[in-house]
Enzyme design. Sequence first.
Site, PDB file in Angstrom:
ATOM      1  N   PHE A  60       0.888  -1.162   0.000  1.00 53.20           N
ATOM      2  CA  PHE A  60       0.000   0.000   0.000  1.00 53.20           C
ATOM      3  C   PHE A  60       0.927   1.214   0.000  1.00 53.20           C
ATOM      4  CE2 PHE A  60      -2.542   3.369   1.946  1.00 53.20           C
ATOM      5  CZ  PHE A  60      -3.670   3.301   1.149  1.00 53.20           C
TER       6      PHE A  60
ATOM      7  N   ASP B 189       2.833  -4.917   8.486  1.00 52.11           N
ATOM      8  CA  ASP B 189       1.632  -4.084   8.426  1.00 52.11           C
ATOM      9  C   ASP B 189       0.429  -5.032   8.359  1.00 52.11           C
ATOM     10  OD1 ASP B 189      -0.601  -2.658   7.549  1.00 52.11           O
ATOM     11  OD2 ASP B 189       0.609  -1.214   6.433  1.00 52.11           O
TER      12      ASP B 189
ATOM     13  N   TYR C  45      -9.881   0.534  11.529  1.00 50.51           N
ATOM     14  CA  TYR C  45     -11.184   0.903  10.935  1.00 50.51           C
ATOM     15  C   TYR C  45     -11.657  -0.066   9.876  1.00 50.51           C
ATOM     16  CZ  TYR C  45      -7.744   3.502   8.095  1.00 50.51           C
ATOM     17  OH  TYR C  45      -6.653   3.876   7.367  1.00 50.51           O
ATOM     18  N   LYS C  46     -10.896  -1.110   9.630  1.00 53.29           N
ATOM     19  CA  LYS C  46     -11.329  -2.104   8.646  1.00 53.29           C
ATOM     20  C   LYS C  46     -12.034  -3.247   9.397  1.00 53.29           C
ATOM     21  CE  LYS C  46      -7.430  -0.846   5.660  1.00 53.29           C
ATOM     22  NZ  LYS C  46      -8.128  -0.168   4.560  1.00 53.29           N
TER      23      LYS C  46
ATOM     24  N   ARG D 218     -12.822  -4.593  -5.756  1.00 50.05           N
ATOM     25  CA  ARG D 218     -12.464  -5.250  -4.491  1.00 50.05           C
ATOM     26  C   ARG D 218     -13.725  -5.562  -3.703  1.00 50.05           C
ATOM     27  NH1 ARG D 218      -8.202  -2.522  -0.532  1.00 50.05           N
ATOM     28  NH2 ARG D 218     -10.068  -1.265  -0.208  1.00 50.05           N
TER      29      ARG D 218
END
Lengths: 402, 402
Positions: free
Chosen positions: A134, A203, A228-229, A377
Amino acid sequence: MSETERGGVPELVSEAAESDAADALRGLRERFVLDEVVYLDGNSLGALPAEVPARVEDVVRRQWGELRIRSWEESGWWTAPERIGDRIAPLVGAARGQIVVGDSTSVNVFKALVAAVRMAGEGRDEILVDATTFPTDGYIAESAARMTGRALRPVAPADVPDAVGDRTAAVLLNHVDYRTGRLHDLPALTAAVHAAGAYAVWDLCHSAGALPVGLDEHGVDLAVGCTYKYLNGGPGAPAYLYVRAELQDRFDSPLPGWNSHAEPFGMRAGYEPVAGARRGRVGTPDILSMLALEAALEVWDGVSVEAVRAKSLAMTDFFLRCVGAYVPQGRVVSLTPAAHAERGSQVALRCDDAGDVMKRLIERGVVGDFRHPDVLRFGFTPLYVGFADVERAARVLGEVVR
Amino acid sequence: MSETERGGVPELVSEAAESDAADALRGLRERFVLDEVVYLDGNSLGALPAEVPARVEDVVRRQWGELRIRSWEESGWWTAPERIGDRIAPLVGAARGQIVVGDSTSVNVFKALVAAVRMAGEGRDEILVDATTFPTDGYIAESAARMTGRALRPVAPADVPDAVGDRTAAVLLNHVDYRTGRLHDLPALTAAVHAAGAYAVWDLCHSAGALPVGLDEHGVDLAVGCTYKYLNGGPGAPAYLYVRAELQDRFDSPLPGWNSHAEPFGMRAGYEPVAGARRGRVGTPDILSMLALEAALEVWDGVSVEAVRAKSLAMTDFFLRCVGAYVPQGRVVSLTPAAHAERGSQVALRCDDAGDVMKRLIERGVVGDFRHPDVLRFGFTPLYVGFADVERAARVLGEVVR
């Protein structure tokens, strides 16, 4: 109008119903605020846990509004970063006292990577970074390299065992690739990094809360992740930093804010770092976001990450089969590995007109996301997505792309 | 029971009543959630603005709970850091497009100071820091110096004009001293720093929202500040970073997170910084804390900072007179300068048993705070503190210390 009347393949519709009926995690859906939308974007922003609104209201109206400054002690504000870290710990296979919550993922990548380079010592002059990372991890790694006088070398995760060597200070890797959903082999890669005498920084943004991580078991040195995922902490909820217990005394932070001082209220001119995970703290914690996260984590009480993983794999398997049945051959191509050992909790489909397709999916009540230039996605969050949702998503996708 | 029956000096009690009656800002108190406590700790954590609870509830229940991921666009989440920065701008004398909100003060000090050193170039090898600074600025300055290969030299603010020279890259100063409440001469010190060819970085934590700052007018280069004191943004609300417009193209961030990329959703491997204040962003903004702050700032609509400053000085003058009348001579000693030009919006009283005295004051409904080892701090927030509060605080202090 029954499902099959709306164009479903009867075998898939009934398989979905049976899988939902047998799903031990089914009841958890009630713990979230959801509607008729099929929400497959929990790998970007988790749905709202039902506990959160009342908790946030209490934090605002009573803790801030009435107790005001007293809440730093009386409402446990001051200790929230490490208390909430301990709540995340079992979800990523960490014993207590190794995780603090606070700052963004990017800021934590900086802390972790600079600290890892310092642990490695002067003789090691390069940092390896996942070439498919990312982007923010790569940008921050570049800054960490520049500011510590090291070279930065992007390497595909599979090539890390060959690339890592006695010049390598630290290796920054993603547990699950944000784009393809590929799960990397954390135990083997960590072992390879250690065999070269370097430090492994992981990560966990796209794995924590979706599959077992085993930080302690696999000897990971440092790790960061967002909340937050799959952890449903809310938009921009604070990230976390894991520092392995044995390394904490050597954790030399590039951001030594007063919250990490041994005696923060001593107001001393000289910096003396506190022991333990608190050493990863920086400035005053953002209490509203942090306590919303704390409430959100209550949904995990009694939930086994292994059960979540089993359901996740069953859902992504089922989704790929449904896509095979509903979407004309060749119209989309899965970028997500078929092997379970290489799959996270999302499916990425390459599709020439992905941007437009995702727009129409969303109009039809199936929410995933689009990653530039051509990727659809779909994230599968086992706490609140069911098999009927999966079948419906694939069916609507088939309709949209025809 | 009238005020005087409870031991007030009649002249002071009636003066307080007259001053309150004449106070043009009086009505603003209604915009906050307050009770009978005299809250003189708004220089640490501002009181809850009445707008905030409903706004936060909307953010949680509707924006997160219903719109979910769509809120990044539809609810303006993505642009919040610069939008809220523009809302803070007039309070610190800045034109639009120079402030972004996000991260903690400590993290912003790091960004600002490293960026300032890089602007100054290789030839300048030292950083000056306020020797009386709030500790975190000093700790972070030490790290910034270490990571940029510069020396760090603590200097009393008054000595900066003599100390700054052609070796100096940047000078980090506090506008108001957190301990004594002393206001430093921002225009003169900034001019002295500039005369030496160095960059001036100001920490506005204890001045923004209490007095005019004049960032643009006085040519300040970079500035940071928190939002939970006089700006009432809530516990740990995100801090802000000001980068003077002319310097933005040269702002080379040590924390180049994806939010500061020219094309953040391009997901490019190479970092290319965006133009403007957004270059100061790092990771995903903490939306709950940030939008609570945005609601809190509405209280400032139509409020003149000059009027706030006038009332603040009137209150601190009156408090010092009341302390003179109610507290036995010598029992406390003011550390706060008598001259208006040198006074912020707090009064600090040295008192041998300050810790114990503050405990008893709080029990009696007068909330200030204690700073180790012997300082009583009283913050005067003109938006919601009145002159009767001031008289009562001094009177109770007199009773407590007898």
